[in-house]
Design a protein around this motif. Sequence first.
Motif, PDB file in Angstrom:
ATOM      1  N   ARG A   7     -50.863-102.277  13.845  1.00 35.58           N
ATOM      2  CA  ARG A   7     -50.207-102.849  15.013  1.00 35.58           C
ATOM      3  C   ARG A   7     -49.166-103.826  14.509  1.00 35.58           C
ATOM      4  NH1 ARG A   7     -51.234 -99.201  17.491  1.00 35.58           N
ATOM      5  NH2 ARG A   7     -52.823 -98.901  19.035  1.00 35.58           N
ATOM      6  N   TYR A   8     -48.089-103.937  15.269  1.00 38.03           N
ATOM      7  CA  TYR A   8     -47.019-104.854  14.933  1.00 38.03           C
ATOM      8  C   TYR A   8     -46.893-105.869  16.054  1.00 38.03           C
ATOM      9  CZ  TYR A   8     -45.796-101.436  11.400  1.00 38.03           C
ATOM     10  OH  TYR A   8     -45.837-100.600  10.331  1.00 38.03           O
ATOM     11  N   LEU A   9     -46.936-107.138  15.701  1.00 35.95           N
ATOM     12  CA  LEU A   9     -46.749-108.211  16.663  1.00 35.95           C
ATOM     13  C   LEU A   9     -45.337-108.749  16.499  1.00 35.95           C
ATOM     14  CD1 LEU A   9     -49.876-108.096  16.720  1.00 35.95           C
ATOM     15  CD2 LEU A   9     -49.859-110.544  16.970  1.00 35.95           C
ATOM     16  N   LEU A  10     -44.592-108.746  17.573  1.00 36.33           N
ATOM     17  CA  LEU A  10     -43.257-109.322  17.593  1.00 36.33           C
ATOM     18  C   LEU A  10     -43.397-110.741  18.122  1.00 36.33           C
ATOM     19  CD1 LEU A  10     -40.145-109.224  17.520  1.00 36.33           C
ATOM     20  CD2 LEU A  10     -40.247-108.202  19.794  1.00 36.33           C
ATOM     21  N   CYS A  11     -43.129-111.710  17.284  1.00 39.79           N
ATOM     22  CA  CYS A  11     -43.312-113.106  17.662  1.00 39.79           C
ATOM     23  C   CYS A  11     -42.000-113.872  17.543  1.00 39.79           C
ATOM     24  CB  CYS A  11     -44.350-113.774  16.765  1.00 39.79           C
ATOM     25  SG  CYS A  11     -45.966-113.025  16.849  1.00 39.79           S
ATOM     26  N   GLU A  12     -41.926-114.943  18.294  1.00 35.16           N
ATOM     27  CA  GLU A  12     -40.778-115.821  18.259  1.00 35.16           C
ATOM     28  C   GLU A  12     -41.264-117.200  17.825  1.00 35.16           C
ATOM     29  OE1 GLU A  12     -37.192-116.832  21.330  1.00 35.16           O
ATOM     30  OE2 GLU A  12     -39.204-116.672  22.147  1.00 35.16           O
ATOM     31  N   VAL A  13     -40.640-117.761  16.802  1.00 34.22           N
ATOM     32  CA  VAL A  13     -40.986-119.100  16.335  1.00 34.22           C
ATOM     33  C   VAL A  13     -40.142-120.079  17.131  1.00 34.22           C
ATOM     34  CG1 VAL A  13     -41.079-120.669  14.370  1.00 34.22           C
ATOM     35  CG2 VAL A  13     -41.472-118.232  14.022  1.00 34.22           C
ATOM     36  N   ASN A  14     -40.793-120.958  17.877  1.00 34.88           N
ATOM     37  CA  ASN A  14     -40.096-121.937  18.709  1.00 34.88           C
ATOM     38  C   ASN A  14     -40.187-123.311  18.061  1.00 34.88           C
ATOM     39  OD1 ASN A  14     -39.347-120.269  20.995  1.00 34.88           O
ATOM     40  ND2 ASN A  14     -41.543-120.123  21.368  1.00 34.88           N
ATOM     41  N   VAL A  15     -39.040-123.916  17.825  1.00 32.14           N
ATOM     42  CA  VAL A  15     -38.962-125.251  17.245  1.00 32.14           C
ATOM     43  C   VAL A  15     -38.054-126.113  18.115  1.00 32.14           C
ATOM     44  CG1 VAL A  15     -39.372-124.511  14.872  1.00 32.14           C
ATOM     45  CG2 VAL A  15     -37.072-124.582  15.735  1.00 32.14           C
ATOM     46  N   SER A  16     -38.230-127.425  18.022  1.00 29.29           N
ATOM     47  CA  SER A  16     -37.385-128.317  18.818  1.00 29.29           C
ATOM     48  C   SER A  16     -35.988-128.433  18.212  1.00 29.29           C
ATOM     49  CB  SER A  16     -38.035-129.699  18.931  1.00 29.29           C
ATOM     50  OG  SER A  16     -38.276-130.219  17.636  1.00 29.29           O
ATOM     51  N   ASP A  17     -35.895-128.406  16.878  1.00 33.17           N
ATOM     52  CA  ASP A  17     -34.612-128.484  16.190  1.00 33.17           C
ATOM     53  C   ASP A  17     -34.337-127.149  15.511  1.00 33.17           C
ATOM     54  OD1 ASP A  17     -32.303-129.298  14.941  1.00 33.17           O
ATOM     55  OD2 ASP A  17     -33.323-130.467  13.382  1.00 33.17           O
ATOM     56  N   ARG A  18     -33.342-126.396  16.016  1.00 31.82           N
ATOM     57  CA  ARG A  18     -33.067-125.040  15.516  1.00 31.82           C
ATOM     58  C   ARG A  18     -32.701-125.019  14.022  1.00 31.82           C
ATOM     59  NH1 ARG A  18     -34.815-120.983  18.467  1.00 31.82           N
ATOM     60  NH2 ARG A  18     -33.183-119.628  17.739  1.00 31.82           N
ATOM     61  N   SER A  19     -32.190-126.100  13.496  1.00 33.84           N
ATOM     62  CA  SER A  19     -31.817-126.122  12.082  1.00 33.84           C
ATOM     63  C   SER A  19     -33.056-126.074  11.170  1.00 33.84           C
ATOM     64  CB  SER A  19     -30.979-127.365  11.767  1.00 33.84           C
ATOM     65  OG  SER A  19     -31.744-128.534  11.944  1.00 33.84           O
ATOM     66  N   ARG A  20     -34.206-126.458  11.707  1.00 29.57           N
ATOM     67  CA  ARG A  20     -35.445-126.425  10.923  1.00 29.57           C
ATOM     68  C   ARG A  20     -35.917-124.990  10.680  1.00 29.57           C
ATOM     69  NH1 ARG A  20     -37.323-131.040   8.757  1.00 29.57           N
ATOM     70  NH2 ARG A  20     -39.453-130.473   9.214  1.00 29.57           N
ATOM     71  N   LEU A  21     -35.446-124.036  11.481  1.00 31.66           N
ATOM     72  CA  LEU A  21     -35.815-122.632  11.285  1.00 31.66           C
ATOM     73  C   LEU A  21     -35.376-122.111   9.920  1.00 31.66           C
ATOM     74  CD1 LEU A  21     -35.040-120.862  14.680  1.00 31.66           C
ATOM     75  CD2 LEU A  21     -37.243-121.063  13.573  1.00 31.66           C
ATOM     76  N   LEU A  22     -34.278-122.643   9.411  1.00 31.05           N
ATOM     77  CA  LEU A  22     -33.743-122.167   8.137  1.00 31.05           C
ATOM     78  C   LEU A  22     -34.660-122.488   6.965  1.00 31.05           C
ATOM     79  CD1 LEU A  22     -29.984-123.049   8.682  1.00 31.05           C
ATOM     80  CD2 LEU A  22     -31.091-120.827   8.900  1.00 31.05           C
ATOM     81  N   VAL A  33     -50.382-118.374   9.403  1.00 30.86           N
ATOM     82  CA  VAL A  33     -51.174-117.466  10.247  1.00 30.86           C
ATOM     83  C   VAL A  33     -52.566-117.288   9.650  1.00 30.86           C
ATOM     84  CG1 VAL A  33     -51.362-115.101  11.083  1.00 30.86           C
ATOM     85  CG2 VAL A  33     -49.180-116.291  11.226  1.00 30.86           C
ATOM     86  N   ARG A  34     -52.639-117.064   8.340  1.00 25.33           N
ATOM     87  CA  ARG A  34     -53.947-116.905   7.685  1.00 25.33           C
ATOM     88  C   ARG A  34     -54.811-118.152   7.858  1.00 25.33           C
ATOM     89  NH1 ARG A  34     -50.961-114.053   3.376  1.00 25.33           N
ATOM     90  NH2 ARG A  34     -51.590-111.873   3.534  1.00 25.33           N
ATOM     91  N   GLU A  35     -54.178-119.314   7.706  1.00 22.88           N
ATOM     92  CA  GLU A  35     -54.925-120.578   7.840  1.00 22.88           C
ATOM     93  C   GLU A  35     -55.441-120.748   9.267  1.00 22.88           C
ATOM     94  OE1 GLU A  35     -55.683-124.578   8.829  1.00 22.88           O
ATOM     95  OE2 GLU A  35     -53.719-123.762   9.337  1.00 22.88           O
ATOM     96  N   ALA A  36     -54.641-120.382  10.263  1.00 25.35           N
ATOM     97  CA  ALA A  36     -55.065-120.501  11.658  1.00 25.35           C
ATOM     98  C   ALA A  36     -56.209-119.535  11.958  1.00 25.35           C
ATOM     99  CB  ALA A  36     -53.893-120.234  12.596  1.00 25.35           C
ATOM    100  N   VAL A  37     -56.116-118.305  11.456  1.00 26.08           N
ATOM    101  CA  VAL A  37     -57.192-117.331  11.684  1.00 26.08           C
ATOM    102  C   VAL A  37     -58.483-117.809  11.021  1.00 26.08           C
ATOM    103  CG1 VAL A  37     -57.962-114.981  11.151  1.00 26.08           C
ATOM    104  CG2 VAL A  37     -55.654-115.362  11.991  1.00 26.08           C
ATOM    105  N   ALA A  80     -55.426-116.245  17.496  1.00 21.68           N
ATOM    106  CA  ALA A  80     -55.266-117.451  16.686  1.00 21.68           C
ATOM    107  C   ALA A  80     -53.837-117.995  16.703  1.00 21.68           C
ATOM    108  CB  ALA A  80     -55.687-117.165  15.248  1.00 21.68           C
ATOM    109  N   LEU A  81     -52.865-117.213  17.154  1.00 24.14           N
ATOM    110  CA  LEU A  81     -51.465-117.644  17.139  1.00 24.14           C
ATOM    111  C   LEU A  81     -51.197-118.936  17.920  1.00 24.14           C
ATOM    112  CD1 LEU A  81     -49.452-114.306  17.357  1.00 24.14           C
ATOM    113  CD2 LEU A  81     -49.885-115.724  15.357  1.00 24.14           C
ATOM    114  N   PRO A  82     -51.812-119.161  19.077  1.00 24.59           N
ATOM    115  CA  PRO A  82     -51.520-120.409  19.799  1.00 24.59           C
ATOM    116  C   PRO A  82     -51.954-121.676  19.060  1.00 24.59           C
ATOM    117  CG  PRO A  82     -52.560-118.824  21.256  1.00 24.59           C
ATOM    118  CD  PRO A  82     -52.627-118.259  19.884  1.00 24.59           C
ATOM    119  N   CYS A 100     -45.938-114.841  21.109  1.00 22.70           N
ATOM    120  CA  CYS A 100     -46.015-113.391  20.911  1.00 22.70           C
ATOM    121  C   CYS A 100     -45.288-112.705  22.066  1.00 22.70           C
ATOM    122  CB  CYS A 100     -47.461-112.927  20.838  1.00 22.70           C
ATOM    123  SG  CYS A 100     -47.608-111.187  20.451  1.00 22.70           S
ATOM    124  N   LEU A 101     -44.228-111.972  21.736  1.00 22.74           N
ATOM    125  CA  LEU A 101     -43.415-111.310  22.745  1.00 22.74           C
ATOM    126  C   LEU A 101     -43.890-109.895  23.052  1.00 22.74           C
ATOM    127  CD1 LEU A 101     -39.879-112.321  21.416  1.00 22.74           C
ATOM    128  CD2 LEU A 101     -41.183-113.403  23.251  1.00 22.74           C
TER     129      LEU A 101
END
Length: 172
Positions: A7-22, A33-37, A80-82, A100-101
């Motif tokens: 299965r493939y999960l399409l997820c979106e990473v949401n951050v308050s400052d978009r520059s932190r995504l880089l 994800v492994r740590e959360a699970v 576990a994603l939330p 998760c979209l």
Amino acid sequence: MVRVKSRYLLCEVNVSDRSRLLLLDDRAVAAAVREAVTRIHGDYGAALCSSGFTVKYLNAHTGIVFLRLPKRSYRLLWSALPFISTIEARGQKVSCFLNCLHVGGTIRTCQKFLIQYNKQQLHRMLPKCKNPEEEQKIRRAILNCSVPGGNMEGLGDEEDDNDEEEEEEEEE
């Protein structure tokens, strides 16, 4: 030999400052994800997550992530994603959450969904345009949304495609 279904999960990473995504990379997202699970589901979750789980794609500019995992364990990982609130990448903690979209059986179905999702986002941006130039740019972006090797108008509407082919044959 038995085929392992994924299965493939399409997820979106949401951050308050978009520059932190880089700062994000695929190993950092996988570790979070492994740590959360492991934190939520214990050793059982860690064992399921250790076999067959990979981050197939990460776009650090848009925050889109494709996660691939065995079919038998996708609900466990999904639940576990939330609980992911930060991702540690390059020695810095990035405060974020994963949304998760879409869940799909192939990367192709997730790509199709992502294109439709992006179209919807662009349509939501149209009323917020301040001048005609911005509006024209967004309209061009909407028209350029397509799946490589196919058209977007007929996605999921196979009946419409068949009707158009019949009409073309009648005209000839």
